[in-house]
Design an enzyme around this catalytic site. Sequence first.
Site, PDB file in Angstrom:
ATOM      1  N   ARG A  15       0.780  -1.053  -0.009  1.00 33.85           N
ATOM      2  CA  ARG A  15      -0.151  -0.073   0.091  1.00 33.85           C
ATOM      3  C   ARG A  15       0.858   1.226  -0.077  1.00 33.85           C
ATOM      4  O   ARG A  15       1.751   1.332   0.843  1.00 33.85           O
ATOM      5  CB  ARG A  15      -0.767  -0.195   0.992  1.00 33.85           C
ATOM      6  CG  ARG A  15      -2.020   0.849   0.945  1.00 33.85           C
ATOM      7  CD  ARG A  15      -3.291   0.567   2.325  1.00 33.85           C
ATOM      8  NE  ARG A  15      -2.886  -0.644   2.996  1.00 33.85           N
ATOM      9  CZ  ARG A  15      -2.675  -0.779   4.161  1.00 33.85           C
ATOM     10  NH1 ARG A  15      -2.588   0.419   4.828  1.00 33.85           N
ATOM     11  NH2 ARG A  15      -2.527  -1.515   4.819  1.00 33.85           N
ATOM     12  N   SER A 103      -8.559  -0.017  -0.141  1.00 33.98           N
ATOM     13  CA  SER A 103      -9.289  -0.151   1.042  1.00 33.98           C
ATOM     14  C   SER A 103      -9.796   0.906   1.747  1.00 33.98           C
ATOM     15  O   SER A 103     -10.655   1.697   0.929  1.00 33.98           O
ATOM     16  CB  SER A 103      -8.345  -0.890   2.189  1.00 33.98           C
ATOM     17  OG  SER A 103      -9.341  -1.599   3.103  1.00 33.98           O
ATOM     18  N   HIS A 104      -9.617   1.367   2.941  1.00 32.13           N
ATOM     19  CA  HIS A 104     -10.297   2.569   3.618  1.00 32.13           C
ATOM     20  C   HIS A 104      -9.271   3.542   3.663  1.00 32.13           C
ATOM     21  O   HIS A 104      -9.720   4.585   4.383  1.00 32.13           O
ATOM     22  CB  HIS A 104     -11.087   2.127   4.948  1.00 32.13           C
ATOM     23  CG  HIS A 104      -9.944   1.437   5.913  1.00 32.13           C
ATOM     24  ND1 HIS A 104      -9.488   0.243   5.640  1.00 32.13           N
ATOM     25  CD2 HIS A 104      -9.259   2.091   6.859  1.00 32.13           C
ATOM     26  CE1 HIS A 104      -8.736   0.086   6.559  1.00 32.13           C
ATOM     27  NE2 HIS A 104      -8.459   1.454   7.631  1.00 32.13           N
ATOM     28  N   LYS A 113      -3.855  -6.452  -2.582  1.00 34.88           N
ATOM     29  CA  LYS A 113      -4.098  -7.650  -1.978  1.00 34.88           C
ATOM     30  C   LYS A 113      -3.662  -8.810  -2.814  1.00 34.88           C
ATOM     31  O   LYS A 113      -4.263  -8.883  -3.850  1.00 34.88           O
ATOM     32  CB  LYS A 113      -5.426  -7.614  -1.307  1.00 34.88           C
ATOM     33  CG  LYS A 113      -5.572  -6.463  -0.100  1.00 34.88           C
ATOM     34  CD  LYS A 113      -7.181  -6.364   0.247  1.00 34.88           C
ATOM     35  CE  LYS A 113      -7.340  -5.413   1.248  1.00 34.88           C
ATOM     36  NZ  LYS A 113      -8.646  -5.130   1.791  1.00 34.88           N
ATOM     37  N   ASP A 237     -17.113  -0.660   3.793  1.00 32.63           N
ATOM     38  CA  ASP A 237     -15.941   0.275   3.457  1.00 32.63           C
ATOM     39  C   ASP A 237     -15.713   0.254   1.858  1.00 32.63           C
ATOM     40  O   ASP A 237     -16.340  -0.385   0.979  1.00 32.63           O
ATOM     41  CB  ASP A 237     -14.689  -0.561   4.072  1.00 32.63           C
ATOM     42  CG  ASP A 237     -14.514  -1.777   3.521  1.00 32.63           C
ATOM     43  OD1 ASP A 237     -15.044  -2.591   2.927  1.00 32.63           O
ATOM     44  OD2 ASP A 237     -13.276  -2.311   3.703  1.00 32.63           O
ATOM     45  N   ASP A 239     -13.884  -1.121  -0.097  1.00 35.09           N
ATOM     46  CA  ASP A 239     -13.615  -2.211  -1.138  1.00 35.09           C
ATOM     47  C   ASP A 239     -14.462  -3.330  -1.035  1.00 35.09           C
ATOM     48  O   ASP A 239     -14.406  -4.484  -1.398  1.00 35.09           O
ATOM     49  CB  ASP A 239     -12.210  -2.714  -1.115  1.00 35.09           C
ATOM     50  CG  ASP A 239     -11.654  -3.471  -0.115  1.00 35.09           C
ATOM     51  OD1 ASP A 239     -12.094  -2.872   1.050  1.00 35.09           O
ATOM     52  OD2 ASP A 239     -10.815  -4.187  -0.055  1.00 35.09           O
ATOM     53  N   ASP A 241     -15.051  -5.356   1.833  1.00 38.52           N
ATOM     54  CA  ASP A 241     -14.726  -6.697   2.548  1.00 38.52           C
ATOM     55  C   ASP A 241     -15.246  -6.551   4.166  1.00 38.52           C
ATOM     56  O   ASP A 241     -15.033  -7.258   4.963  1.00 38.52           O
ATOM     57  CB  ASP A 241     -13.319  -6.990   2.618  1.00 38.52           C
ATOM     58  CG  ASP A 241     -12.387  -6.132   2.813  1.00 38.52           C
ATOM     59  OD1 ASP A 241     -12.511  -5.064   3.378  1.00 38.52           O
ATOM     60  OD2 ASP A 241     -10.959  -6.417   2.452  1.00 38.52           O
ATOM     61  N   ARG A 242     -15.563  -5.098   4.437  1.00 33.79           N
ATOM     62  CA  ARG A 242     -16.182  -4.903   5.799  1.00 33.79           C
ATOM     63  C   ARG A 242     -17.480  -4.332   5.779  1.00 33.79           C
ATOM     64  O   ARG A 242     -17.837  -3.557   5.026  1.00 33.79           O
ATOM     65  CB  ARG A 242     -15.109  -4.096   6.494  1.00 33.79           C
ATOM     66  CG  ARG A 242     -13.745  -4.576   6.692  1.00 33.79           C
ATOM     67  CD  ARG A 242     -12.768  -3.848   7.454  1.00 33.79           C
ATOM     68  NE  ARG A 242     -12.610  -2.504   6.840  1.00 33.79           N
ATOM     69  CZ  ARG A 242     -12.757  -1.098   7.706  1.00 33.79           C
ATOM     70  NH1 ARG A 242     -13.169  -1.073   8.857  1.00 33.79           N
ATOM     71  NH2 ARG A 242     -12.499  -0.250   6.711  1.00 33.79           N
ATOM     72  N   THR A 301      -4.989 -10.485  15.106  1.00 32.20           N
ATOM     73  CA  THR A 301      -5.802  -9.525  14.338  1.00 32.20           C
ATOM     74  C   THR A 301      -5.176  -9.646  12.884  1.00 32.20           C
ATOM     75  O   THR A 301      -3.771  -9.702  12.981  1.00 32.20           O
ATOM     76  CB  THR A 301      -5.741  -8.108  14.880  1.00 32.20           C
ATOM     77  OG1 THR A 301      -6.391  -8.230  16.055  1.00 32.20           O
ATOM     78  CG2 THR A 301      -6.209  -7.033  13.938  1.00 32.20           C
ATOM     79  N   GLU A 320     -13.198 -10.500  13.007  1.00 37.98           N
ATOM     80  CA  GLU A 320     -12.489  -9.399  13.830  1.00 37.98           C
ATOM     81  C   GLU A 320     -13.179  -8.151  14.055  1.00 37.98           C
ATOM     82  O   GLU A 320     -13.790  -7.827  13.345  1.00 37.98           O
ATOM     83  CB  GLU A 320     -10.897  -9.550  13.276  1.00 37.98           C
ATOM     84  CG  GLU A 320     -10.861  -8.710  11.886  1.00 37.98           C
ATOM     85  CD  GLU A 320      -9.508  -8.930  11.308  1.00 37.98           C
ATOM     86  OE1 GLU A 320      -8.642  -9.079  11.939  1.00 37.98           O
ATOM     87  OE2 GLU A 320      -9.357  -8.782  10.036  1.00 37.98           O
ATOM     88  N   MET A 321     -12.531  -7.297  15.309  1.00 35.44           N
ATOM     89  CA  MET A 321     -13.193  -6.217  15.565  1.00 35.44           C
ATOM     90  C   MET A 321     -13.138  -4.976  14.477  1.00 35.44           C
ATOM     91  O   MET A 321     -13.955  -4.361  14.458  1.00 35.44           O
ATOM     92  CB  MET A 321     -12.525  -5.641  16.786  1.00 35.44           C
ATOM     93  CG  MET A 321     -13.085  -4.475  17.450  1.00 35.44           C
ATOM     94  SD  MET A 321     -14.516  -4.957  18.196  1.00 35.44           S
ATOM     95  CE  MET A 321     -15.226  -3.257  18.284  1.00 35.44           C
ATOM     96  N   SER A 322     -12.195  -5.087  13.390  1.00 38.13           N
ATOM     97  CA  SER A 322     -12.162  -4.210  12.337  1.00 38.13           C
ATOM     98  C   SER A 322     -13.489  -4.310  11.243  1.00 38.13           C
ATOM     99  O   SER A 322     -13.490  -3.452  10.577  1.00 38.13           O
ATOM    100  CB  SER A 322     -10.958  -4.497  11.697  1.00 38.13           C
ATOM    101  OG  SER A 322     -10.881  -5.842  10.996  1.00 38.13           O
ATOM    102  N   HIS A 324     -13.899  -7.317   9.479  1.00 41.70           N
ATOM    103  CA  HIS A 324     -13.942  -8.393   8.480  1.00 41.70           C
ATOM    104  C   HIS A 324     -14.527  -9.932   9.355  1.00 41.70           C
ATOM    105  O   HIS A 324     -14.097 -10.241  10.294  1.00 41.70           O
ATOM    106  CB  HIS A 324     -12.103  -9.038   8.053  1.00 41.70           C
ATOM    107  CG  HIS A 324     -11.509  -7.777   7.721  1.00 41.70           C
ATOM    108  ND1 HIS A 324     -11.451  -7.736   6.363  1.00 41.70           N
ATOM    109  CD2 HIS A 324     -10.864  -6.652   8.167  1.00 41.70           C
ATOM    110  CE1 HIS A 324     -10.731  -6.594   6.076  1.00 41.70           C
ATOM    111  NE2 HIS A 324     -10.390  -6.062   7.030  1.00 41.70           N
TER     112      HIS A 324
END
Length: 457
Positions: A15, A103-104, A113, A237, A239, A241-242, A301, A320-322, A324
């Site tokens: 990135r 992503s974000h 990715k 988000d 892309d 994935d969340r 994580t 996970e908390m993010s 995903h």
Amino acid sequence: MSKPSKEIFKAYDIRGIVGKTLTVDTARLIGQAIGTEARSRKISTVVVGRDGRLSGPELSDALSAGLMASGINVIDVGRVATPMLYYAAYELGHLSGVMVTGSHNPPDYNGFKMLLGGDTLAGPDIQDLYRRIVEKDLAEGEGQLSTHDIADAYLDRITGDIKLARPMNIVVDCGNGVPGAFAPTLFRRLGCRVRELFCDVDGTFPNHHPDPARPENLQDVIEALAKTDAEIGLAFDGDGDRLGVVTKEGNIIWPDRQLMLFAADVLERNPGAKIIYDVKSTRLLKPWITENGGVPVMGRTGHSFMKASIKETGALLAGEMSGHVFFKERWYGFDDGIYAGARLLEVLSRVDDPSALLNALPNAVSTPELNLATAEGENHRLIETLQKEARFEGADEVVTIDGLRVEYPDGFGLARASNTTPVIVLRFEADNETALERIKADFRRVLSSVTSAKLPF
């Protein structure tokens, strides 16, 4: 051609800032390095996709040129959400793909990715791509380019499996990210009435940033739910994935509580299944999973670590908390916010009051994710020191699989080194405010012994 900037080769992906640390020439070299690695793994074809960022087409073209220069055949699936690229990698028979996505991150960022032979490239594998470029350890050949539209197959796969018990009335906020091209269509095909917010794809993100992990980015959803007869709000988000979730009253259901609902649903059909959650997630998940007949597993994580853990443990669900969420039951085990949204609606459609069901999920007093800024690399050194030397008052257990998660009888504290930025990530949770303050004070004492930096709590 000068060697690329080493700093763009991160723990989970590549990135950088477009035109500065990430150029078209760099993208081509990265493509050739990925292609070389693919050939070493006896892979002949790689799928390439891109999100809605303005730099996507030129970087995608350069990446593809590099892949073909290494002798790899490329299937270009065009502008898609990240999970659609993963889906294409699985369905087109090669289990290999590269997604061009920021992503974000802010609009001037982009990146890659990578999935090869079903394995997400992370850590040492990503550093090895940098080594290949620097040492000119690059294969040469003449790969072929073809194109493929994966959207209909992806949408058909989901609508063929997920059935809502009743039509639902929803708000969908895509923040001008690429999910806007697909998510509203999917939810309408599932039988929903959809109010669209910022679903036109615009890589300048003119309305708000597409990151549902930040409350300020969910205010438009909260407002729409208050002003209309919609019953639930979903946000994605950049892309796809969340997933972000908001109740009718404007309560944000954070991903670790979403995971409770998903876990209960999966365990109804699969008693005894393993469910993975990351070290940032609520301590209420462990008893919840156990009470619902599952086996709780705490993991590191990071999406690449989660996918590896699913493979190792045979878990049917991870999160996970993010934000995903990884469904292995009825799906492929990759993180897919759009699919997770459909699974959520499937569960919520079985009740008359979806918000009541979500609000009733166990909850605790907690802080948001807090970041302690450090010098580059210093965050990892500080955590290693604390793992060796720190002593916490009244702790039941210190978990060191990813930083330090300290379990107390009435809460937990977490300090871990971010793998993407030079910060220490902190989070605290407890049964009540008094316990929360005591745990924070214990961490304040311990952190102050190793750093003079101003603490964010």
